[in-house]
Design a protein around this motif. Sequence first.
Motif, PDB file in Angstrom:
ATOM      1  N   ALA A  32       0.872  -1.130   0.121  1.00  0.00           N
ATOM      2  CA  ALA A  32      -0.062   0.016  -0.170  1.00  0.00           C
ATOM      3  C   ALA A  32       0.715   1.142   0.058  1.00  0.00           C
ATOM      4  O   ALA A  32       0.365   2.183   0.064  1.00  0.00           O
ATOM      5  N   GLY A  33       2.322   1.167   0.322  1.00  0.00           N
ATOM      6  CA  GLY A  33       3.072   2.203   0.135  1.00  0.00           C
ATOM      7  C   GLY A  33       2.985   2.929   1.423  1.00  0.00           C
ATOM      8  O   GLY A  33       3.739   3.952   1.651  1.00  0.00           O
ATOM      9  N   LEU A  34       2.750   2.196   2.659  1.00  0.00           N
ATOM     10  CA  LEU A  34       2.756   3.160   3.743  1.00  0.00           C
ATOM     11  C   LEU A  34       4.175   2.703   4.887  1.00  0.00           C
ATOM     12  O   LEU A  34       4.298   3.536   5.670  1.00  0.00           O
ATOM     13  N   VAL A  35       4.828   1.451   4.230  1.00  0.00           N
ATOM     14  CA  VAL A  35       6.157   1.657   5.060  1.00  0.00           C
ATOM     15  C   VAL A  35       6.958   0.916   3.738  1.00  0.00           C
ATOM     16  O   VAL A  35       6.436   0.330   2.767  1.00  0.00           O
ATOM     17  N   SER A  36       8.393   1.049   3.960  1.00  0.00           N
ATOM     18  CA  SER A  36       9.277   0.492   3.037  1.00  0.00           C
ATOM     19  C   SER A  36       9.930  -0.331   3.878  1.00  0.00           C
ATOM     20  O   SER A  36      10.020  -0.311   4.996  1.00  0.00           O
ATOM     21  N   ALA A  37      10.588  -1.300   3.083  1.00  0.00           N
ATOM     22  CA  ALA A  37      11.409  -2.609   3.512  1.00  0.00           C
ATOM     23  C   ALA A  37      12.719  -2.414   3.252  1.00  0.00           C
ATOM     24  O   ALA A  37      13.185  -1.920   2.132  1.00  0.00           O
ATOM     25  N   LYS A  38      13.923  -2.720   4.171  1.00  0.00           N
ATOM     26  CA  LYS A  38      15.222  -2.815   3.743  1.00  0.00           C
ATOM     27  C   LYS A  38      16.015  -3.955   4.394  1.00  0.00           C
ATOM     28  O   LYS A  38      15.698  -4.129   5.539  1.00  0.00           O
ATOM     29  N   ARG A  39      16.867  -4.725   3.586  1.00  0.00           N
ATOM     30  CA  ARG A  39      17.456  -5.968   4.143  1.00  0.00           C
ATOM     31  C   ARG A  39      18.841  -5.439   4.765  1.00  0.00           C
ATOM     32  O   ARG A  39      19.494  -4.780   4.084  1.00  0.00           O
ATOM     33  N   VAL A  40      18.990  -5.730   5.979  1.00  0.00           N
ATOM     34  CA  VAL A  40      20.192  -5.556   6.488  1.00  0.00           C
ATOM     35  C   VAL A  40      20.528  -7.092   7.066  1.00  0.00           C
ATOM     36  O   VAL A  40      19.965  -7.806   7.870  1.00  0.00           O
ATOM     37  N   LYS A  41      21.599  -7.911   6.556  1.00  0.00           N
ATOM     38  CA  LYS A  41      22.231  -8.928   6.620  1.00  0.00           C
ATOM     39  C   LYS A  41      21.024  -9.951   6.367  1.00  0.00           C
ATOM     40  O   LYS A  41      20.316  -9.874   5.367  1.00  0.00           O
ATOM     41  N   GLN A  42      20.527 -10.902   7.484  1.00  0.00           N
ATOM     42  CA  GLN A  42      19.507 -11.596   6.977  1.00  0.00           C
ATOM     43  C   GLN A  42      18.362 -11.043   7.525  1.00  0.00           C
ATOM     44  O   GLN A  42      17.149 -11.762   7.549  1.00  0.00           O
ATOM     45  N   TRP A  43      18.197  -9.963   7.949  1.00  0.00           N
ATOM     46  CA  TRP A  43      16.944  -9.117   8.688  1.00  0.00           C
ATOM     47  C   TRP A  43      16.478  -8.375   7.561  1.00  0.00           C
ATOM     48  O   TRP A  43      17.051  -7.735   6.908  1.00  0.00           O
ATOM     49  N   THR A  44      14.921  -8.161   7.849  1.00  0.00           N
ATOM     50  CA  THR A  44      14.164  -7.102   7.099  1.00  0.00           C
ATOM     51  C   THR A  44      13.734  -6.201   8.154  1.00  0.00           C
ATOM     52  O   THR A  44      13.260  -6.334   8.848  1.00  0.00           O
ATOM     53  N   PHE A  45      14.091  -4.975   7.928  1.00  0.00           N
ATOM     54  CA  PHE A  45      13.656  -3.497   8.619  1.00  0.00           C
ATOM     55  C   PHE A  45      12.519  -2.801   7.718  1.00  0.00           C
ATOM     56  O   PHE A  45      12.787  -2.613   6.724  1.00  0.00           O
ATOM     57  N   TYR A  46      11.542  -2.372   8.820  1.00  0.00           N
ATOM     58  CA  TYR A  46      10.387  -1.622   8.308  1.00  0.00           C
ATOM     59  C   TYR A  46      10.555  -0.056   8.864  1.00  0.00           C
ATOM     60  O   TYR A  46      10.673  -0.171  10.061  1.00  0.00           O
ATOM     61  N   LYS A  47      10.236   0.642   8.202  1.00  0.00           N
ATOM     62  CA  LYS A  47       9.667   2.157   8.470  1.00  0.00           C
ATOM     63  C   LYS A  47       8.630   2.674   7.581  1.00  0.00           C
ATOM     64  O   LYS A  47       8.632   2.239   6.381  1.00  0.00           O
ATOM     65  N   ARG A  48       8.143   3.713   8.270  1.00  0.00           N
ATOM     66  CA  ARG A  48       7.201   4.542   7.747  1.00  0.00           C
ATOM     67  C   ARG A  48       7.699   5.212   6.299  1.00  0.00           C
ATOM     68  O   ARG A  48       8.612   5.646   6.530  1.00  0.00           O
ATOM     69  N   ASP A  49       6.970   5.032   5.487  1.00  0.00           N
ATOM     70  CA  ASP A  49       7.151   5.892   4.108  1.00  0.00           C
ATOM     71  C   ASP A  49       6.639   7.265   4.364  1.00  0.00           C
ATOM     72  O   ASP A  49       5.463   7.377   3.660  1.00  0.00           O
ATOM     73  N   GLU A  50       7.213   8.149   5.197  1.00  0.00           N
ATOM     74  CA  GLU A  50       6.347   9.564   5.371  1.00  0.00           C
ATOM     75  C   GLU A  50       5.927  10.303   4.133  1.00  0.00           C
ATOM     76  O   GLU A  50       4.897  10.800   4.150  1.00  0.00           O
ATOM     77  N   ALA A  51       6.921  10.399   3.187  1.00  0.00           N
ATOM     78  CA  ALA A  51       6.714  11.067   1.634  1.00  0.00           C
ATOM     79  C   ALA A  51       5.320  10.698   1.169  1.00  0.00           C
ATOM     80  O   ALA A  51       4.304  11.200   0.933  1.00  0.00           O
TER      81      ALA A  51
END
Length: 105
Positions: A73-92
């Motif tokens: 839905a474009g509300l969060v973005s995902a980022k891979r770091v090592k074997q983990w996936t991190f999520y944060k709000r896509d404020e824009a």
Amino acid sequence: MPSLQDDVESAFRALANDRRLLILEWLKRPRAHFREQVDGDLVKDGVCGVLIAEKLGVSQPTVSEHLKILSQAGLVSAKRVKQWTFYKRDEARIAKLKAAMLEKI
């Protein structure tokens, strides 16, 4: 390519779930809601899906499905770091969707 109307409808569907609303609220101020992570900064990189599942009290597959819906839905973005996936709000993106939603009301 989906239209802005499709994006708004997708966002409304994603927001129609209490757990996804909670996740978005927590991600607004990650340091206030999550413990520190071994890898990745809570604000810069986002919050690990494992921590989100832990706080929500659900399994990893369940939280992954919620995060997938929020991401699509474009509300969060995902980022891979090592074997983990991190999520944060896509404020824009959230601001753009809010503006489009307000036009519809």
